[in-house]
Design a protein around this motif. Structure first.
Motif, PDB file in Angstrom:
ATOM      1  N   LEU A   1      -0.926  -1.209  -4.811  1.00 21.70           N
ATOM      2  CA  LEU A   1      -1.646  -0.641  -3.981  1.00 21.70           C
ATOM      3  C   LEU A   1      -1.822   1.533  -3.800  1.00 21.70           C
ATOM      4  O   LEU A   1      -0.992   1.805  -2.406  1.00 21.70           O
TER       5      LEU A   1
ATOM      6  N   GLY B   1      -7.808   2.268  -3.916  1.00 22.63           N
ATOM      7  CA  GLY B   1      -8.299   2.157  -3.233  1.00 22.63           C
ATOM      8  C   GLY B   1     -10.050   3.325  -3.565  1.00 22.63           C
ATOM      9  O   GLY B   1      -9.489   3.959  -3.802  1.00 22.63           O
TER      10      GLY B   1
ATOM     11  N   ILE C   1      -9.436  -2.085  -4.536  1.00 27.58           N
ATOM     12  CA  ILE C   1     -10.189  -2.345  -2.987  1.00 27.58           C
ATOM     13  C   ILE C   1     -11.169  -1.883  -2.358  1.00 27.58           C
ATOM     14  O   ILE C   1     -10.500  -0.464  -2.629  1.00 27.58           O
TER      15      ILE C   1
ATOM     16  N   TYR D   1     -11.408  -5.567   0.885  1.00 25.60           N
ATOM     17  CA  TYR D   1     -11.267  -4.828   2.378  1.00 25.60           C
ATOM     18  C   TYR D   1     -11.154  -4.957   3.702  1.00 25.60           C
ATOM     19  O   TYR D   1     -11.915  -4.497   4.414  1.00 25.60           O
TER      20      TYR D   1
ATOM     21  N   LYS E   1      -8.320  -8.732   1.253  1.00 25.92           N
ATOM     22  CA  LYS E   1      -6.929  -8.478   2.012  1.00 25.92           C
ATOM     23  C   LYS E   1      -7.362  -8.541   3.153  1.00 25.92           C
ATOM     24  O   LYS E   1      -8.438  -8.179   3.617  1.00 25.92           O
TER      25      LYS E   1
ATOM     26  N   PRO F   1       1.197  -1.279   0.107  1.00 24.73           N
ATOM     27  CA  PRO F   1      -0.195   0.083  -0.284  1.00 24.73           C
ATOM     28  C   PRO F   1       1.011   1.084  -0.279  1.00 24.73           C
ATOM     29  O   PRO F   1       2.096   1.833   0.980  1.00 24.73           O
TER      30      PRO F   1
ATOM     31  N   GLY G   1      -5.146   3.586  -0.386  1.00 25.29           N
ATOM     32  CA  GLY G   1      -5.565   3.037   0.058  1.00 25.29           C
ATOM     33  C   GLY G   1      -5.127   3.143   1.418  1.00 25.29           C
ATOM     34  O   GLY G   1      -4.757   4.550   2.047  1.00 25.29           O
ATOM     35  N   SER G   2      -4.869   2.428   2.924  1.00 27.64           N
ATOM     36  CA  SER G   2      -4.477   2.832   3.886  1.00 27.64           C
ATOM     37  C   SER G   2      -3.709   3.694   4.199  1.00 27.64           C
ATOM     38  O   SER G   2      -3.461   4.702   5.025  1.00 27.64           O
TER      39      SER G   2
END
Length: 347
Positions: free
Chosen positions: A58, A98, A123, A159, A189, A26, A61-62
């Motif tokens: 990725l 994401g 995701i 996710y 994930k 990520p 994402g977070s």
């Protein structure tokens, strides 16, 4: 059945890239100091650094602070990543983006925007703002992922991250149901860190009959079961899992790729297992230590290692210099850095 082609090259031609087992990172979003504008030079340089080590990106994402990005910024990042990968000879490397937001409607909208920008898969995290309503409503959770998958032009990965979705923790039965019933879902994930859940899901989707009974809408996007941490890559492989999407791959890409290769090799040749276990121990200790430092700590480590990183977007605070020094000097960190430098030097 119509095959959905995912992704786009920098000349606009649509191609399909394999969403395969392995290690994904990520990617952090890097910002200019003071203005907090996107630092695309650091962002693309980092993606190419990881691609050379065998790690796939990725975006948003977070770790990438997707919650702090506008729609247009997410698109800019995807486009910049695709152009950089194509330019540097990594046209076959897929991009996962994401796209999870608060509502089903906006999530679908972001999936469509990501597809046009060049993402190969999306995701999607569970919407957690109204967790009090959704957590105990299996039908609503299932409907969310089902509708997003049906309407997304690119394959969608589930996710499961209770820590970022109001404590909602999808169980193995629900995820397995979704895998069998939604052909445009391409994996999960598990940032819940539940190895038992990984084992139960993989026991279904990794069976040879699964792909025959439940073919994917895009054959280049099979249903993968991926860990969200690096500390159970070897156990995950033994349970027929498919690798990990892990923040630690930003810091040690060569090490994580080597670990997954050893874990996979040990399935066919048990004599490789001790080496895999030994490296898994180094990685697990480092993951336990570095993950606690969060986004800011990971970016600070990248600054120390590679000269870029910076701070997260406010209101997330920067990592204190004294905390970075403590993290850097920690024996778990130093052990990982030593291995990473050795493996990178051999590549």
């Amino acid at each position: 059945m119509t095959t959905t082609l995912n992704g786009a090259s920098n000349n606009g031609a649509h191609i399909s890239r394999k969403i395969a087992a392995g290690i994904y990172a990520p990617i952090p979003t890097f910002y200019q100091p003071v203005s907090e504008d996107l630092d695309l030079e650091s962002f693309t340089s980092h993606i190419i650094r990881l691609a050379r080590g065998g790690v796939r990106p990725l975006i948003a994402g977070s770790m990438g602070e997707g919650l702090h990005l506008t729609h247009s910024e997410r698109i800019t990042l995807i486009q910049a990543a695709r152009a950089a990968l194509d330019k540097e000879g990594f046209a076959g490397v897929p991009i996962i983006a994401g796209t999870g937001t608060g509502s089903t409607r906006e999530t679908v909208e972001l999936c469509k925007e990501a597809a046009v920008a060049g993402a190969d898969a999306a995701i999607v995290i569970t919407s957690g703002y109204f967790a009090g309503v959704l957590a105990s409503n299996k039908a609503a959770l299932k409907a969310y992922f089902t509708e997003v998958a049906e309407k997304s032009p690119i394959p969608v990965m589930i996710y499961n991250y209770p820590g970022a979705s109001g404590g909602i923790d999808l169980d193995s039965d629900l995820i397995t149901e979704l895998a069998t019933e939604s052909p445009n879902l391409c994996g999960v994930k598990l940032t819940c860190g539940n190895v038992g859940k990984l084992t139960r899901i993989a026991a279904t989707v990794s069976e040879q009959s699964f792909s025959q009974l439940y073919p994917r809408q895009n054959p280049d996007a099979p249903f993968l079961v991926l860990g969200g941490y690096a500390d159970f890559i070897v156990p995950g492989a033994c349970a027929n899992g498919h690798g990990a999407i892990t923040g630690l791959a930003n810091v040690a890409p060569y090490t994580l790729v080597r670990l997954f290769a050893l874990a996979t090799a040990a399935l066919a040749d048990p004599s490789r297992l001790p080496e895999a276990q030994q490296l898994q121990g180094i990685v697990a200790r480092a993951d336990f230590t570095i993950a606690k430092a969060g986004i800011a700590g990971t970016k600070a480590l990248l600054e120390r290692l590679y000269g870029y990183g910076g701070a997260p977007r406010k209101p997330l605070p920067p990592f204190a210099p004294e905390a970075l020094q403590t993290l850097w000097e920690h024996p778990h960190t130093q052990e990982l850095v030593k291995v990473e430098r050795e493996l990178a030097g051999k590549a």
